[in-house]
Write a protein that holds these residues in place. Sequence first.
Motif, PDB file in Angstrom:
ATOM      1  N   SER A  24      46.919  43.580  38.666  1.00 55.01           N
ATOM      2  CA  SER A  24      46.481  42.184  38.702  1.00 55.01           C
ATOM      3  C   SER A  24      46.327  41.610  37.305  1.00 55.01           C
ATOM      4  CB  SER A  24      45.146  42.074  39.458  1.00 55.01           C
ATOM      5  OG  SER A  24      45.323  42.350  40.829  1.00 55.01           O
ATOM      6  N   VAL A  25      45.820  42.420  36.375  1.00 52.36           N
ATOM      7  CA  VAL A  25      45.696  41.979  34.981  1.00 52.36           C
ATOM      8  C   VAL A  25      47.062  41.759  34.360  1.00 52.36           C
ATOM      9  CG1 VAL A  25      44.993  42.708  32.664  1.00 52.36           C
ATOM     10  CG2 VAL A  25      43.424  43.024  34.591  1.00 52.36           C
ATOM     11  N   ALA A  26      47.978  42.714  34.571  1.00 49.51           N
ATOM     12  CA  ALA A  26      49.278  42.661  33.903  1.00 49.51           C
ATOM     13  C   ALA A  26      50.231  41.648  34.521  1.00 49.51           C
ATOM     14  CB  ALA A  26      49.915  44.054  33.931  1.00 49.51           C
ATOM     15  N   GLU A  27      50.179  41.506  35.846  1.00 50.61           N
ATOM     16  CA  GLU A  27      51.185  40.704  36.547  1.00 50.61           C
ATOM     17  C   GLU A  27      50.629  39.433  37.176  1.00 50.61           C
ATOM     18  OE1 GLU A  27      52.900  43.389  39.372  1.00 50.61           O
ATOM     19  OE2 GLU A  27      53.272  44.949  37.862  1.00 50.61           O
ATOM     20  N   GLY A  28      49.310  39.294  37.173  1.00 54.88           N
ATOM     21  CA  GLY A  28      48.713  38.101  37.761  1.00 54.88           C
ATOM     22  C   GLY A  28      48.707  38.089  39.273  1.00 54.88           C
ATOM     23  N   THR A  29      48.949  39.251  39.893  1.00 60.09           N
ATOM     24  CA  THR A  29      48.950  39.324  41.344  1.00 60.09           C
ATOM     25  C   THR A  29      47.527  39.218  41.887  1.00 60.09           C
ATOM     26  OG1 THR A  29      48.892  41.739  41.179  1.00 60.09           O
ATOM     27  CG2 THR A  29      51.045  40.708  41.458  1.00 60.09           C
ATOM     28  N   ALA A  30      47.420  38.758  43.121  1.00 60.22           N
ATOM     29  CA  ALA A  30      46.108  38.586  43.740  1.00 60.22           C
ATOM     30  C   ALA A  30      45.409  39.934  43.868  1.00 60.22           C
ATOM     31  CB  ALA A  30      46.261  37.933  45.109  1.00 60.22           C
ATOM     32  N   TYR A  31      44.115  39.940  43.586  1.00 60.34           N
ATOM     33  CA  TYR A  31      43.335  41.161  43.686  1.00 60.34           C
ATOM     34  C   TYR A  31      42.678  41.221  45.063  1.00 60.34           C
ATOM     35  CZ  TYR A  31      40.319  45.000  42.249  1.00 60.34           C
ATOM     36  OH  TYR A  31      39.692  46.223  42.152  1.00 60.34           O
ATOM     37  N   ALA A  32      42.619  42.417  45.651  1.00 53.76           N
ATOM     38  CA  ALA A  32      42.158  42.571  47.037  1.00 53.76           C
ATOM     39  C   ALA A  32      40.685  42.231  47.225  1.00 53.76           C
ATOM     40  CB  ALA A  32      42.427  43.999  47.513  1.00 53.76           C
ATOM     41  N   CYS A  33      39.898  42.373  46.165  1.00 58.19           N
ATOM     42  CA  CYS A  33      38.460  42.121  46.281  1.00 58.19           C
ATOM     43  C   CYS A  33      37.992  41.208  45.152  1.00 58.19           C
ATOM     44  CB  CYS A  33      37.688  43.445  46.257  1.00 58.19           C
ATOM     45  SG  CYS A  33      35.900  43.249  46.468  1.00 58.19           S
ATOM     46  N   PRO A  34      38.335  39.934  45.203  1.00 63.22           N
ATOM     47  CA  PRO A  34      37.851  39.008  44.165  1.00 63.22           C
ATOM     48  C   PRO A  34      36.365  38.729  44.351  1.00 63.22           C
ATOM     49  CG  PRO A  34      38.972  37.797  45.881  1.00 63.22           C
ATOM     50  CD  PRO A  34      39.145  39.255  46.218  1.00 63.22           C
ATOM     51  N   LEU A  35      35.766  38.080  43.380  1.00 60.90           N
ATOM     52  CA  LEU A  35      34.346  37.766  43.468  1.00 60.90           C
ATOM     53  C   LEU A  35      34.032  36.922  44.701  1.00 60.90           C
ATOM     54  CD1 LEU A  35      33.444  36.990  39.747  1.00 60.90           C
ATOM     55  CD2 LEU A  35      32.958  39.079  41.053  1.00 60.90           C
ATOM     56  N   GLU A  36      34.974  36.091  45.107  1.00 63.12           N
ATOM     57  CA  GLU A  36      34.748  35.249  46.281  1.00 63.12           C
ATOM     58  C   GLU A  36      34.566  36.086  47.548  1.00 63.12           C
ATOM     59  OE1 GLU A  36      36.379  32.714  43.115  1.00 63.12           O
ATOM     60  OE2 GLU A  36      36.907  34.705  43.888  1.00 63.12           O
ATOM     61  N   PHE A  37      35.305  37.201  47.642  1.00 67.02           N
ATOM     62  CA  PHE A  37      35.117  38.089  48.788  1.00 67.02           C
ATOM     63  C   PHE A  37      33.743  38.749  48.723  1.00 67.02           C
ATOM     64  CE2 PHE A  37      35.066  42.281  50.690  1.00 67.02           C
ATOM     65  CZ  PHE A  37      35.493  42.010  51.982  1.00 67.02           C
ATOM     66  N   SER A  38      33.388  39.273  47.557  1.00 65.49           N
ATOM     67  CA  SER A  38      32.095  39.942  47.406  1.00 65.49           C
ATOM     68  C   SER A  38      30.939  38.979  47.669  1.00 65.49           C
ATOM     69  CB  SER A  38      31.978  40.534  45.995  1.00 65.49           C
ATOM     70  OG  SER A  38      32.959  41.532  45.790  1.00 65.49           O
ATOM     71  N   ARG A  39      31.148  37.719  47.348  1.00 66.18           N
ATOM     72  CA  ARG A  39      30.103  36.727  47.606  1.00 66.18           C
ATOM     73  C   ARG A  39      29.780  36.642  49.096  1.00 66.18           C
ATOM     74  NH1 ARG A  39      29.472  31.134  44.568  1.00 66.18           N
ATOM     75  NH2 ARG A  39      27.478  30.526  45.462  1.00 66.18           N
ATOM     76  N   GLY A  40      30.803  36.733  49.943  1.00 65.14           N
ATOM     77  CA  GLY A  40      30.582  36.671  51.383  1.00 65.14           C
ATOM     78  C   GLY A  40      29.746  37.828  51.894  1.00 65.14           C
ATOM     79  N   THR A  41      29.972  39.018  51.343  1.00 59.48           N
ATOM     80  CA  THR A  41      29.165  40.172  51.740  1.00 59.48           C
ATOM     81  C   THR A  41      27.724  40.003  51.279  1.00 59.48           C
ATOM     82  OG1 THR A  41      31.085  41.646  51.673  1.00 59.48           O
ATOM     83  CG2 THR A  41      28.918  42.670  51.527  1.00 59.48           C
TER      84      THR A  41
END
Length: 325
Positions: free
Chosen positions: A293-310
């Motif tokens: 995700s850092v190198a290629e800019g691909t979407a990360y499976a667990c962004p902060l927005e996901f963790s916020r929901g938990t």
Amino acid sequence: MTSLRWGVLGAADFAQRYMARAIHAADGAALHALATSSPEKAAAFQKFAPGLRVLSDYDALLDDPDIDAVYIPLPNHLHVDWTCKALAAGKHVLCEKPIALTEADFDTLIAARDASGKLAAEAYMIVHHPQFIRAKALVASGAIGAVRHVDAVFSFNNAGDTGNIRNRPETAGGGLRDIGVYTFGAARFVTGQEVDTISHAHLRYENKVDVFAQVAAKFPDFTYNAVVSMRLHPRQYITFHGDAGVLTLTCPFNANVHDIAELTLENDGHVVTTERWPAVNHYVLQVENFGKSVAEGTAYACPLEFSRGTQRMMDMVFAAGGPAS
């Protein structure tokens, strides 16, 4: 791909046993430095990473221009501050769960991430494991019909370890923050749904730390039940019960540590299929996916927005269960 150079902020036992080793083993990653004031703890890391640099304090690690990313395994109450400090220092950040203590903390974290232009995420490794990727795909495909109920259990017993940070209120310990994130987040990840209401929350406290929680909740399309405890014999599973089948993960959270990662699907006609992943290391996959995700800019499976929901669900459970006694 150029390897992402990692520093570890603190010589936690979990980091030494799992995550530092995963960074060392992962493709596209290099375990570069460790910040600790304990030579004895540092020596345990250097046994598997002989070239590891050891720095005496956390700020020195953040000031090191040769470090690209920081893994933070510090006690829970320190996560937000050190994540923000690392981002301000220009480092990508992977922080142990729970990355925050309240949903409101995510306003600070997301603002810091966006201002830095770096990747920041909670170390929520299960979403990188093929058993959860497979479970999510099966549910989305209708393999068990419409999901109507989810139930989960995650327990272990550390009653005798009174000095453990999980048993201490001053370090924001407790079973829900330590392992409840898995029972809550797993249901959200696989179904793609967010909790509506908490219908029941029975919490038992010792020393103002939750050691047992029985939670019932309502999601848009299904009911939910979970037991989370630091005072019961080790056990874990999660089941997704649909109107046309049942999907069960028998070792969803500590894959290949507690037991072999296994997914069982039973559908109409009582056809049962089982899939196993006996050699997958989700910690390594997490590090590799973070690097991509850092190198290629691909979407990360667990962004902060996901963790916020938990965390939002966690806050709702604490509110429904009442204050520590």
